[in-house]
Design a protein around this motif. Structure first.
Motif, PDB file in Angstrom:
ATOM      1  N   ALA A  82      23.634  -1.467  77.034  1.00 44.44           N
ATOM      2  CA  ALA A  82      24.532  -2.035  76.030  1.00 44.44           C
ATOM      3  C   ALA A  82      23.937  -1.959  74.633  1.00 44.44           C
ATOM      4  CB  ALA A  82      24.853  -3.490  76.372  1.00 44.44           C
ATOM      5  N   LEU A  83      22.639  -1.739  74.555  1.00 43.24           N
ATOM      6  CA  LEU A  83      21.952  -1.669  73.261  1.00 43.24           C
ATOM      7  C   LEU A  83      20.708  -0.816  73.428  1.00 43.24           C
ATOM      8  CD1 LEU A  83      21.876  -2.872  70.308  1.00 43.24           C
ATOM      9  CD2 LEU A  83      20.313  -4.591  71.228  1.00 43.24           C
ATOM     10  N   ARG A  84      20.475   0.076  72.476  1.00 42.22           N
ATOM     11  CA  ARG A  84      19.298   0.948  72.562  1.00 42.22           C
ATOM     12  C   ARG A  84      18.393   0.749  71.354  1.00 42.22           C
ATOM     13  NH1 ARG A  84      19.127   4.259  76.746  1.00 42.22           N
ATOM     14  NH2 ARG A  84      21.073   4.761  77.824  1.00 42.22           N
ATOM     15  N   SER A 139      11.708   6.698  82.881  1.00 41.15           N
ATOM     16  CA  SER A 139      12.667   7.619  82.283  1.00 41.15           C
ATOM     17  C   SER A 139      12.900   7.258  80.817  1.00 41.15           C
ATOM     18  CB  SER A 139      13.999   7.567  83.031  1.00 41.15           C
ATOM     19  OG  SER A 139      14.654   6.318  82.792  1.00 41.15           O
ATOM     20  N   ARG A 140      13.395   8.210  80.066  1.00 40.78           N
ATOM     21  CA  ARG A 140      13.717   7.956  78.664  1.00 40.78           C
ATOM     22  C   ARG A 140      14.788   6.862  78.556  1.00 40.78           C
ATOM     23  NH1 ARG A 140      11.969  11.342  74.848  1.00 40.78           N
ATOM     24  NH2 ARG A 140      12.640  10.925  72.701  1.00 40.78           N
ATOM     25  N   ASP A 141      15.696   6.839  79.505  1.00 48.97           N
ATOM     26  CA  ASP A 141      16.750   5.826  79.527  1.00 48.97           C
ATOM     27  C   ASP A 141      16.142   4.431  79.660  1.00 48.97           C
ATOM     28  OD1 ASP A 141      19.621   5.107  79.684  1.00 48.97           O
ATOM     29  OD2 ASP A 141      19.077   4.440  81.691  1.00 48.97           O
ATOM     30  N   GLU A 142      15.155   4.268  80.538  1.00 53.31           N
ATOM     31  CA  GLU A 142      14.492   2.970  80.702  1.00 53.31           C
ATOM     32  C   GLU A 142      13.773   2.536  79.426  1.00 53.31           C
ATOM     33  OE1 GLU A 142      12.690   2.032  84.909  1.00 53.31           O
ATOM     34  OE2 GLU A 142      12.227   4.109  84.394  1.00 53.31           O
ATOM     35  N   LEU A 143      13.109   3.488  78.797  1.00 49.13           N
ATOM     36  CA  LEU A 143      12.274   3.161  77.642  1.00 49.13           C
ATOM     37  C   LEU A 143      13.095   2.821  76.402  1.00 49.13           C
ATOM     38  CD1 LEU A 143       9.545   5.923  78.106  1.00 49.13           C
ATOM     39  CD2 LEU A 143       9.311   3.482  78.581  1.00 49.13           C
ATOM     40  N   THR A 144      14.335   3.259  76.356  1.00 52.26           N
ATOM     41  CA  THR A 144      15.149   3.011  75.161  1.00 52.26           C
ATOM     42  C   THR A 144      16.307   2.038  75.412  1.00 52.26           C
ATOM     43  OG1 THR A 144      16.550   4.945  75.600  1.00 52.26           O
ATOM     44  CG2 THR A 144      14.607   5.269  74.199  1.00 52.26           C
ATOM     45  N   SER A 145      16.450   1.531  76.632  1.00 48.37           N
ATOM     46  CA  SER A 145      17.503   0.556  76.936  1.00 48.37           C
ATOM     47  C   SER A 145      16.989  -0.844  76.637  1.00 48.37           C
ATOM     48  CB  SER A 145      17.925   0.650  78.404  1.00 48.37           C
ATOM     49  OG  SER A 145      18.550   1.876  78.679  1.00 48.37           O
ATOM     50  N   ALA A 146      17.359  -1.366  75.491  1.00 52.46           N
ATOM     51  CA  ALA A 146      16.913  -2.716  75.118  1.00 52.46           C
ATOM     52  C   ALA A 146      17.707  -3.779  75.861  1.00 52.46           C
ATOM     53  CB  ALA A 146      17.046  -2.922  73.612  1.00 52.46           C
ATOM     54  N   ALA A 147      19.019  -3.588  75.970  1.00 55.38           N
ATOM     55  CA  ALA A 147      19.879  -4.513  76.699  1.00 55.38           C
ATOM     56  C   ALA A 147      20.660  -3.724  77.738  1.00 55.38           C
ATOM     57  CB  ALA A 147      20.831  -5.227  75.743  1.00 55.38           C
ATOM     58  N   TYR A 148      20.645  -4.222  78.956  1.00 58.52           N
ATOM     59  CA  TYR A 148      21.307  -3.535  80.060  1.00 58.52           C
ATOM     60  C   TYR A 148      22.271  -4.507  80.724  1.00 58.52           C
ATOM     61  CZ  TYR A 148      21.758   0.121  83.593  1.00 58.52           C
ATOM     62  OH  TYR A 148      22.238   1.132  84.387  1.00 58.52           O
ATOM     63  N   VAL A 149      23.507  -4.071  80.921  1.00 52.72           N
ATOM     64  CA  VAL A 149      24.546  -4.936  81.477  1.00 52.72           C
ATOM     65  C   VAL A 149      24.875  -4.517  82.912  1.00 52.72           C
ATOM     66  CG1 VAL A 149      26.989  -5.568  81.332  1.00 52.72           C
ATOM     67  CG2 VAL A 149      25.568  -5.578  79.276  1.00 52.72           C
ATOM     68  N   ILE A 150      24.919  -5.517  83.785  1.00 51.87           N
ATOM     69  CA  ILE A 150      25.389  -5.329  85.161  1.00 51.87           C
ATOM     70  C   ILE A 150      26.642  -6.164  85.337  1.00 51.87           C
ATOM     71  CG2 ILE A 150      24.883  -5.707  87.609  1.00 51.87           C
ATOM     72  CD1 ILE A 150      21.933  -5.271  86.960  1.00 51.87           C
ATOM     73  N   VAL A 151      27.710  -5.523  85.792  1.00 51.42           N
ATOM     74  CA  VAL A 151      28.964  -6.224  86.096  1.00 51.42           C
ATOM     75  C   VAL A 151      29.175  -6.124  87.614  1.00 51.42           C
ATOM     76  CG1 VAL A 151      31.398  -6.462  85.539  1.00 51.42           C
ATOM     77  CG2 VAL A 151      29.843  -5.412  83.875  1.00 51.42           C
ATOM     78  N   ALA A 152      29.263  -7.276  88.268  1.00 55.52           N
ATOM     79  CA  ALA A 152      29.332  -7.299  89.727  1.00 55.52           C
ATOM     80  C   ALA A 152      30.425  -8.252  90.187  1.00 55.52           C
ATOM     81  CB  ALA A 152      27.986  -7.705  90.316  1.00 55.52           C
ATOM     82  N   ARG A 153      31.033  -7.928  91.329  1.00 54.55           N
ATOM     83  CA  ARG A 153      32.135  -8.747  91.860  1.00 54.55           C
ATOM     84  C   ARG A 153      31.792  -9.245  93.262  1.00 54.55           C
ATOM     85  NH1 ARG A 153      37.941  -6.040  91.880  1.00 54.55           N
ATOM     86  NH2 ARG A 153      36.738  -4.440  93.005  1.00 54.55           N
ATOM     87  N   LYS A 154      32.116 -10.513  93.507  1.00 49.07           N
ATOM     88  CA  LYS A 154      31.950 -11.078  94.839  1.00 49.07           C
ATOM     89  C   LYS A 154      33.175 -10.728  95.663  1.00 49.07           C
ATOM     90  CE  LYS A 154      31.365 -15.453  97.343  1.00 49.07           C
ATOM     91  NZ  LYS A 154      31.056 -16.891  97.227  1.00 49.07           N
ATOM     92  N   LEU A 155      32.956 -10.020  96.750  1.00 47.40           N
ATOM     93  CA  LEU A 155      34.054  -9.603  97.601  1.00 47.40           C
ATOM     94  C   LEU A 155      34.570 -10.761  98.440  1.00 47.40           C
ATOM     95  CD1 LEU A 155      32.704  -6.128  98.786  1.00 47.40           C
ATOM     96  CD2 LEU A 155      34.388  -6.594  97.003  1.00 47.40           C
TER      97      LEU A 155
END
Length: 265
Positions: free
Chosen positions: A228-230, A248-264
């Protein structure tokens, strides 16, 4: 990341000039977009703000949106120090600047408690949200299991994580800029992943993005997960990238990471 007491004047100025409130409102808008296909946000939802923090911006915004919001955090207690009093002032500044926020709170909706042992009944909440807190939880699986327990079937967890592998993920540099734009000249970028010359000042579980995703997959249907923010691209030289080849480069530059999850059901 909460500011150190010595940083509060600068932090307060950022509240007044709107820099901090813009970030919080952007997160709220992103959350609204992410959950809109699954929850009717035009009607009041029962929401839990997990580890709401001393400033409680998302709590205030959700309450201002007419939702039945509950916050849980160990900091939800009566003021006991000068720092606590300083945060009361900062909260008032936040509420004045946050468009759509409700400055008034009900004492019974701010719970002082353990996020790993939530004092709520099963299947209670429509939405659980958390911003920049999961990286501090030392028993993430317990927290995720508790989230699953208190969300109703079909309920959504919207989790924003300040990733440990990011440039500022060690929480040992001044975080008065979000994202970090001026890295201190006397500190090596990603020091917390390299030589660790700077000590950590807050609890950190050091989890990587894949670990969070796997923890949620054990209990939830993952709807989406993305950065969500790099930050840090300009400091990630080929030499540093080679030294940190395990990430990975993605890990090193991902400052904020969003997980959206649903309870089935």
């Amino acid at each position: 990341m909460k500011p150190h007491i010595s940083e509060l004047p600068t932090f307060a100025w950022q509240l007044v000039n709107g820099q901090r409130t813009h970030i919080e409102q952007s997160l709220a808008q992103l959350r609204e977009q992410d959950i809109a296909p699954y929850l009717n946000t035009t009607k009041p939802l029962r929401v839990m703000d997990l580890a709401n923090g001393r400033l409680r911006p998302q709590y205030a915004l959700l309450r201002g949106g007419g939702h039945d919001i509950y916050g849980i955090d160990y900091v939800n207690r009566a003021p006991r120090s000068l720092t606590d009093l300083a945060y009361i002032v900062a909260r008032r500044l936040y509420n004045l600047r946050l468009r759509g926020a409700t400055p008034h709170t009900r004492a019974d909706t701010l719970v002082c408690g353990d996020v790993g042992k939530l004092p709520f009944q099963n299947d209670l909440f429509d939405l659980a949200t958390s911003v920049a807190a999961f990286e501090h939880f030392l028993d993430v699986p317990a927290v995720v299991a508790e989230l699953h327990r208190v969300l109703r079937p079909g309920g959504i967890a919207w989790i924003c994580i300040h990733v440990f592998t990011s440039l500022s993920g060690g929480h040992n540099v001044k975080l008065l800029e979000v994202p970090l734009q001026k890295f201190p000249a006397n500190i090596d970028p990603w020091d917390h992943l390299r030589k660790r010359r700077l000590p950590f000042t807050v609890p950190l579980n050091e989890w990587r993005i894949s670990q969070y995703v796997q923890a949620f997959e054990r209990h939830f249907e993952i709807i989406a997960h993305q950065a969500a923010l790099r930050e840090g691209e300009e400091w990630l030289t080929s030499e540093i990238a080679a030294e940190l080849a395990a990430y990975s480069r993605d890990e090193l530059t991902s400052a904020a990471y969003v997980i959206v999850a649903r309870k089935l059901a």
